[in-house]
Scaffold this motif. Structure first.
Motif, mmCIF file in Angstrom:
data_model
loop_
_atom_site.group_PDB
_atom_site.id
_atom_site.type_symbol
_atom_site.label_atom_id
_atom_site.label_comp_id
_atom_site.label_asym_id
_atom_site.label_seq_id
_atom_site.Cartn_x
_atom_site.Cartn_y
_atom_site.Cartn_z
ATOM 1 N N GLU A 35 0.650 -0.990 -0.583
ATOM 2 C CA GLU A 35 -0.041 0.460 0.212
ATOM 3 C C GLU A 35 0.730 0.984 -0.187
ATOM 4 N N GLY A 36 0.756 1.814 -0.914
ATOM 5 C CA GLY A 36 1.236 3.943 -1.074
ATOM 6 C C GLY A 36 2.426 3.547 -1.461
ATOM 7 N N SER A 37 2.587 2.443 -2.600
ATOM 8 C CA SER A 37 4.327 1.738 -2.982
ATOM 9 C C SER A 37 4.539 2.505 -3.888
ATOM 10 N N ASP A 38 3.127 2.069 -4.798
ATOM 11 C CA ASP A 38 3.258 1.806 -6.721
ATOM 12 C C ASP A 38 3.501 1.021 -7.195
ATOM 13 N N ARG A 39 4.390 0.146 -6.218
ATOM 14 C CA ARG A 39 4.831 -0.870 -6.851
ATOM 15 C C ARG A 39 4.760 -2.085 -7.074
ATOM 16 N N PRO A 40 4.438 -2.398 -8.045
ATOM 17 C CA PRO A 40 3.564 -3.622 -8.521
ATOM 18 C C PRO A 40 4.436 -4.843 -8.168
ATOM 19 N N LEU A 41 4.538 -6.104 -7.152
ATOM 20 C CA LEU A 41 5.027 -6.814 -6.868
ATOM 21 C C LEU A 41 5.241 -8.660 -7.220
ATOM 22 N N ARG A 42 3.247 -8.906 -6.808
ATOM 23 C CA ARG A 42 3.211 -10.235 -6.536
ATOM 24 C C ARG A 42 2.228 -10.172 -7.759
ATOM 25 N N PHE A 43 2.383 -10.883 -8.828
ATOM 26 C CA PHE A 43 1.957 -11.556 -9.976
ATOM 27 C C PHE A 43 0.675 -12.825 -9.286
ATOM 28 N N ILE A 44 -0.482 -12.002 -9.581
ATOM 29 C CA ILE A 44 -2.005 -12.946 -9.827
ATOM 30 C C ILE A 44 -3.001 -13.087 -10.968
ATOM 31 N N PRO A 45 -2.820 -14.284 -11.632
ATOM 32 C CA PRO A 45 -3.349 -13.786 -12.083
ATOM 33 C C PRO A 45 -5.318 -15.097 -12.014
ATOM 34 N N MET A 46 -5.805 -13.894 -12.949
ATOM 35 C CA MET A 46 -6.923 -14.587 -12.394
ATOM 36 C C MET A 46 -7.727 -15.360 -13.352
ATOM 37 N N LEU A 47 -9.303 -16.440 -12.680
ATOM 38 C CA LEU A 47 -9.327 -16.388 -13.820
ATOM 39 C C LEU A 47 -10.470 -16.074 -14.503
ATOM 40 N N ASN A 48 -10.741 -15.880 -15.941
ATOM 41 C CA ASN A 48 -11.951 -15.154 -16.362
ATOM 42 C C ASN A 48 -13.513 -15.292 -16.471
ATOM 43 N N ALA A 49 -14.046 -14.983 -15.081
ATOM 44 C CA ALA A 49 -14.611 -16.021 -14.771
ATOM 45 C C ALA A 49 -15.800 -15.897 -16.095
ATOM 46 N N ALA A 50 -15.762 -15.202 -16.994
ATOM 47 C CA ALA A 50 -16.852 -14.964 -17.917
ATOM 48 C C ALA A 50 -16.535 -15.643 -19.851
ATOM 49 N N ARG A 51 -15.251 -16.235 -19.169
ATOM 50 C CA ARG A 51 -14.573 -17.167 -20.737
ATOM 51 C C ARG A 51 -15.338 -16.651 -22.084
ATOM 52 N N SER A 52 -14.546 -15.483 -22.192
ATOM 53 C CA SER A 52 -15.341 -14.435 -23.070
ATOM 54 C C SER A 52 -13.997 -13.687 -24.002
ATOM 55 N N PRO A 53 -13.935 -13.889 -24.994
ATOM 56 C CA PRO A 53 -13.187 -13.341 -26.253
ATOM 57 C C PRO A 53 -13.522 -11.440 -26.010
ATOM 58 N N THR A 54 -15.040 -11.173 -25.691
ATOM 59 C CA THR A 54 -15.223 -10.014 -25.677
ATOM 60 C C THR A 54 -15.025 -9.253 -24.109
ATOM 61 N N PHE A 55 -15.324 -10.337 -23.090
ATOM 62 C CA PHE A 55 -15.829 -9.242 -21.623
ATOM 63 C C PHE A 55 -15.038 -10.891 -20.704
ATOM 64 N N TYR A 56 -14.197 -9.986 -19.615
ATOM 65 C CA TYR A 56 -13.845 -10.472 -18.558
ATOM 66 C C TYR A 56 -14.681 -9.954 -17.379
ATOM 67 N N GLU A 57 -14.773 -10.820 -16.295
ATOM 68 C CA GLU A 57 -14.759 -10.908 -14.780
ATOM 69 C C GLU A 57 -14.302 -11.628 -13.779
ATOM 70 N N PHE A 58 -13.584 -10.756 -13.137
ATOM 71 C CA PHE A 58 -12.842 -11.637 -11.799
ATOM 72 C C PHE A 58 -14.380 -12.383 -11.374
ATOM 73 N N ASP A 59 -14.133 -13.978 -10.775
ATOM 74 C CA ASP A 59 -15.339 -14.828 -10.208
ATOM 75 C C ASP A 59 -15.952 -13.803 -8.511
ATOM 76 N N SER A 60 -17.170 -13.661 -8.527
ATOM 77 C CA SER A 60 -16.681 -13.279 -7.425
ATOM 78 C C SER A 60 -16.164 -13.401 -6.039
ATOM 79 N N ALA A 61 -16.779 -14.812 -6.108
ATOM 80 C CA ALA A 61 -15.750 -15.590 -4.702
ATOM 81 C C ALA A 61 -14.076 -15.749 -4.677
ATOM 82 N N ASP A 62 -13.285 -15.715 -6.041
ATOM 83 C CA ASP A 62 -11.749 -15.690 -5.830
ATOM 84 C C ASP A 62 -12.316 -13.681 -5.410
#
Lengths: 140, 92
Positions: A35-62
């Motif tokens: 917080e407050g550092s503006d330094r991206p460090l930890r890579f967290i790929p998420m599932l695209n719950a929409a599984r779509s070529p034109t839309f993405y959405e993080f799964d709500s539980a994730d």
């Protein structure tokens, strides 16, 4: 505020690899940082719950799990990334309407060209898109 | 009856910067109304036409209320209500 996204080469490579892997669906994720550092460090790929070529959405539980984890680590989403698989790496109207982290760098990757990707970064604050330079830091 | 409401960064302007606030209510809507009575402006960011706004996720403890009755989802003493903006978008 002068804005620039400073990001390690490894993280850029991870984002692009994720986008290529999920093509033609959109890929999405976060790079968390202190917080407050503006330094991206930890890579967290998420599932695209929409599984779509034109839309993405993080799964709500994730999403809940992710925010709890970041909270516990005193982290924030420094980068929120997703891919466009048939259009340029520029925020769409949908992207702007959903954007709700004024402190985040919104990274867009376009995978429409199988050889060359586009990797661009934006601030999206109260509906206003501001592109910013990306400064890639090479590993030491 | 006390419930803890966790507020996301973008809505903390309505709570004087507070990350979480205490509230009372037996349903999500009652909790939102109770928070609104002290932090005006919050409800409009969450509720549209008597439904939860599509840009926002609300959880009672670990459960997304969209799958548990929406604004009528039951809230009990000691529960945590977490508000998170949906992370979504795309070329469409």
């Amino acid at each position: 505020m002068t804005d620039v996204l400073r990001i390690h080469r490894d993280l850029v490579d991870e984002i692009v690899a994720h986008a290529r892997r999920d093509h033609p669906d959109e890929a999405c994720g976060v790079i968390a940082g202190p917080e407050g550092s503006d330094r991206p460090l930890r890579f967290i790929p998420m599932l695209n719950a929409a599984r779509s070529p034109t839309f993405y959405e993080f799964d709500s539980a994730d999403l809940l799990k992710l925010y709890r984890e970041m909270d516990a680590n005193d982290e924030v989403p420094v980068v929120i990334y997703h891919s466009h698989t048939a259009t340029e790496a520029y925020p769409s109207r949908t992207d702007v309407s959903y954007a709700s982290e004024p402190g985040a760098h919104y990274v867009l990757v376009s995978t429409r060209d199988p050889e060359e990707h586009e990797f661009r970064s934006y601030r999206i604050v109260e509906g206003v898109i501001t592109e910013e330079p990306v400064e890639v830091v090479e590993a030491e | 009856m006390a419930v803890t409401v966790s507020i996301p960064t973008i809505l903390r302007t309505h709570t004087g910067g507070e990350k979480s606030v205490e509230a009372a209510g037996k349903t999500v809507l009652e909790v939102i109304d109770d928070v609104e009575s002290r932090h005006s402006g919050l409800k409009a960011r969450l509720v549209k036409e008597e439904k939860l706004h599509r840009f926002v996720n609300v959880y009672v403890n670990d459960e997304d209320v969209r799958f548990a009755g929406g604004l009528d989802a039951e809230v009990k003493d000691g529960d945590t209500v977490t508000i998170l903006p949906a992370v979504a978008g795309g070329a469409r």
